[in-house]
Design a protein around this motif. Structure first.
Motif, PDB file in Angstrom:
ATOM      1  N   VAL A 117      -2.096   1.684  -8.200  1.00 39.91           N
ATOM      2  CA  VAL A 117      -1.311   0.930  -7.225  1.00 39.91           C
ATOM      3  C   VAL A 117      -2.233   0.057  -6.379  1.00 39.91           C
ATOM      4  O   VAL A 117      -1.994  -1.140  -6.192  1.00 39.91           O
ATOM      5  CB  VAL A 117      -0.492   1.874  -6.320  1.00 39.91           C
ATOM      6  CG1 VAL A 117       0.138   1.089  -5.163  1.00 39.91           C
ATOM      7  CG2 VAL A 117       0.585   2.575  -7.120  1.00 39.91           C
ATOM      8  N   GLN A 118      -3.311   0.648  -5.877  1.00 43.78           N
ATOM      9  CA  GLN A 118      -4.244  -0.089  -5.032  1.00 43.78           C
ATOM     10  C   GLN A 118      -4.932  -1.217  -5.809  1.00 43.78           C
ATOM     11  O   GLN A 118      -5.076  -2.336  -5.309  1.00 43.78           O
ATOM     12  CB  GLN A 118      -5.283   0.867  -4.447  1.00 43.78           C
ATOM     13  CG  GLN A 118      -4.692   1.874  -3.467  1.00 43.78           C
ATOM     14  CD  GLN A 118      -5.735   2.820  -2.900  1.00 43.78           C
ATOM     15  OE1 GLN A 118      -6.918   2.749  -3.256  1.00 43.78           O
ATOM     16  NE2 GLN A 118      -5.311   3.715  -2.025  1.00 43.78           N
ATOM     17  N   ALA A 121      -2.440  -4.014  -6.603  1.00 43.45           N
ATOM     18  CA  ALA A 121      -2.123  -4.748  -5.378  1.00 43.45           C
ATOM     19  C   ALA A 121      -3.227  -5.745  -5.060  1.00 43.45           C
ATOM     20  O   ALA A 121      -2.971  -6.915  -4.772  1.00 43.45           O
ATOM     21  CB  ALA A 121      -1.915  -3.783  -4.224  1.00 43.45           C
ATOM     22  N   TYR A 124      -3.368  -8.675  -7.691  1.00 42.69           N
ATOM     23  CA  TYR A 124      -2.301  -9.682  -7.704  1.00 42.69           C
ATOM     24  C   TYR A 124      -2.063 -10.355  -6.352  1.00 42.69           C
ATOM     25  O   TYR A 124      -1.103 -11.122  -6.202  1.00 42.69           O
ATOM     26  CB  TYR A 124      -1.004  -9.056  -8.211  1.00 42.69           C
ATOM     27  CG  TYR A 124      -0.983  -8.942  -9.720  1.00 42.69           C
ATOM     28  CD1 TYR A 124      -0.558 -10.005 -10.515  1.00 42.69           C
ATOM     29  CD2 TYR A 124      -1.439  -7.798 -10.350  1.00 42.69           C
ATOM     30  CE1 TYR A 124      -0.571  -9.917 -11.898  1.00 42.69           C
ATOM     31  CE2 TYR A 124      -1.455  -7.695 -11.744  1.00 42.69           C
ATOM     32  CZ  TYR A 124      -1.021  -8.760 -12.499  1.00 42.69           C
ATOM     33  OH  TYR A 124      -1.048  -8.683 -13.873  1.00 42.69           O
ATOM     34  N   MET A 125      -2.925 -10.107  -5.389  1.00 44.63           N
ATOM     35  CA  MET A 125      -2.768 -10.789  -4.097  1.00 44.63           C
ATOM     36  C   MET A 125      -2.961 -12.293  -4.236  1.00 44.63           C
ATOM     37  O   MET A 125      -2.273 -13.087  -3.580  1.00 44.63           O
ATOM     38  CB  MET A 125      -3.760 -10.210  -3.076  1.00 44.63           C
ATOM     39  CG  MET A 125      -3.391  -8.828  -2.572  1.00 44.63           C
ATOM     40  SD  MET A 125      -4.583  -8.164  -1.396  1.00 44.63           S
ATOM     41  CE  MET A 125      -4.312  -9.231   0.008  1.00 44.63           C
ATOM     42  N   ASN A 150       2.973 -10.355  -0.156  1.00 46.16           N
ATOM     43  CA  ASN A 150       2.147  -9.159  -0.311  1.00 46.16           C
ATOM     44  C   ASN A 150       2.939  -7.878  -0.055  1.00 46.16           C
ATOM     45  O   ASN A 150       2.729  -6.863  -0.729  1.00 46.16           O
ATOM     46  CB  ASN A 150       0.949  -9.227   0.633  1.00 46.16           C
ATOM     47  CG  ASN A 150      -0.089 -10.234   0.187  1.00 46.16           C
ATOM     48  OD1 ASN A 150      -0.189 -10.547  -1.003  1.00 46.16           O
ATOM     49  ND2 ASN A 150      -0.873 -10.754   1.119  1.00 46.16           N
ATOM     50  N   LEU A 153       4.871  -7.258  -3.093  1.00 42.10           N
ATOM     51  CA  LEU A 153       3.949  -6.775  -4.128  1.00 42.10           C
ATOM     52  C   LEU A 153       3.720  -5.275  -3.999  1.00 42.10           C
ATOM     53  O   LEU A 153       3.873  -4.518  -4.971  1.00 42.10           O
ATOM     54  CB  LEU A 153       2.624  -7.537  -4.006  1.00 42.10           C
ATOM     55  CG  LEU A 153       1.408  -6.985  -4.753  1.00 42.10           C
ATOM     56  CD1 LEU A 153       1.648  -7.013  -6.251  1.00 42.10           C
ATOM     57  CD2 LEU A 153       0.154  -7.786  -4.383  1.00 42.10           C
ATOM     58  N   VAL A 154       3.381  -4.840  -2.802  1.00 41.90           N
ATOM     59  CA  VAL A 154       3.094  -3.421  -2.578  1.00 41.90           C
ATOM     60  C   VAL A 154       4.346  -2.566  -2.757  1.00 41.90           C
ATOM     61  O   VAL A 154       4.300  -1.490  -3.354  1.00 41.90           O
ATOM     62  CB  VAL A 154       2.494  -3.220  -1.167  1.00 41.90           C
ATOM     63  CG1 VAL A 154       2.346  -1.734  -0.861  1.00 41.90           C
ATOM     64  CG2 VAL A 154       1.143  -3.923  -1.061  1.00 41.90           C
ATOM     65  N   LEU A 157       5.170  -2.125  -6.487  1.00 44.34           N
ATOM     66  CA  LEU A 157       4.263  -1.179  -7.143  1.00 44.34           C
ATOM     67  C   LEU A 157       4.578   0.257  -6.725  1.00 44.34           C
ATOM     68  O   LEU A 157       4.533   1.173  -7.549  1.00 44.34           O
ATOM     69  CB  LEU A 157       2.811  -1.519  -6.798  1.00 44.34           C
ATOM     70  CG  LEU A 157       2.283  -2.836  -7.384  1.00 44.34           C
ATOM     71  CD1 LEU A 157       0.917  -3.163  -6.795  1.00 44.34           C
ATOM     72  CD2 LEU A 157       2.204  -2.740  -8.907  1.00 44.34           C
TER      73      LEU A 157
END
Length: 247
Positions: A117-118, A121, A124-125, A150, A153-154, A157
């Protein structure tokens, strides 16, 4: 046309669009607002508001002043300030080559890996920022739009679940988050503009009604102003509170 009538017309247009599968014809809007005191600029703002709500306006390309309204809602160039912000922001991000192959990360994401996940993230920022630029509108600063991208995005995920996800899926989730942010900001701006219009209308009317008073004070009560201006008493009181004239 008073504020209530204007809002009723907008609501009617939204309901009609819903009945027609999310679209309106330009002539339907012209017909609904014909005879109103809206100028061409205000009518363009109506078109922008409706398209900002996700409504497709058919035949808008035939409108002289409104031809760019639908496109403006979708994408406008960055200002110099926004260009400078974007450059600095992108320079602060790690390069795309600094991350492992995304296919493997999506595999690990399916297994619930927090590290995946991290990593995804962070990976893809930069793509999220590019999407924010592509979908930029005049109603929201690009820095805020990137932040919304963002967040989407998070969140995407974090809610990916056990299904094998892909880059296409993730980018679409980011796009949807950006669309939602633009729509909400457009709604807020429209409401703010309507509020400013009410204040200006009331202040202008009070000035005109007070011109003949020697002491410059209005001789009309709030109730009388409501009748004269065709506004609700509470609407006038709320507007006066904003101007500090509710004494």
């Amino acid at each position: 046309m008073d504020v209530r009538e204007f809002q009723e017309k907008l609501k009617k247009m939204q309901e009609l669009a819903k009945e027609q599968g999310g679209s309106l014809r330009a002539e339907q809007i012209r017909e609904e607002f014909s005879g109103s005191d809206l100028n061409s600029s205000q009518l363009v703002n109506v078109l922008k508001y409706l398209t900002g709500q996700g409504i497709l306006i058919e035949g808008i390309e035939t409108e002289t002043e409104g031809s760019d309204a639908q496109e403006e809602v979708r994408r406008v160039p960055l200002t110099q300030e926004e260009e400078a912000y974007l450059k600095e922001y992108l320079e602060s991000l790690p390069g795309e080559e600094d991350f492992p192959e995304s296919g493997r990360l999506f595999e690990e994401l399916r297994s619930g890996s927090a590290d995946a996940v991290q990593s995804l993230a962070a990976c893809y920022m930069r793509a999220a920022a590019r999407l924010a630029v592509e979908m930029n509108t005049e109603d929201i600063f690009i820095g805020d739009l990137i932040q919304e991208a963002n967040v989407s995005l998070v969140q995407a995920l974090g809610a990916a679940g056990e299904i094998l996800r892909s880059e296409e899926w993730l980018l679409e989730q980011i796009r949807e988050g950006i669309r939602k942010a633009c729509k909400e900001q457009s709604q807020r701006k429209f409401e703010d503009d309507s509020l400013v219009a009410r204040v200006e209308k009331l202040e202008s009317a009070v000035r005109e009604l007070s011109e003949d008073e020697e002491d410059g004070e209005s001789a009309f009560s709030v109730g009388e102003l409501a009748v004269i201006l065709d506004m609700d008493v509470e609407e006038i009181r709320d507007t006066l509170r904003l101007t500090g004239d509710d004494k």
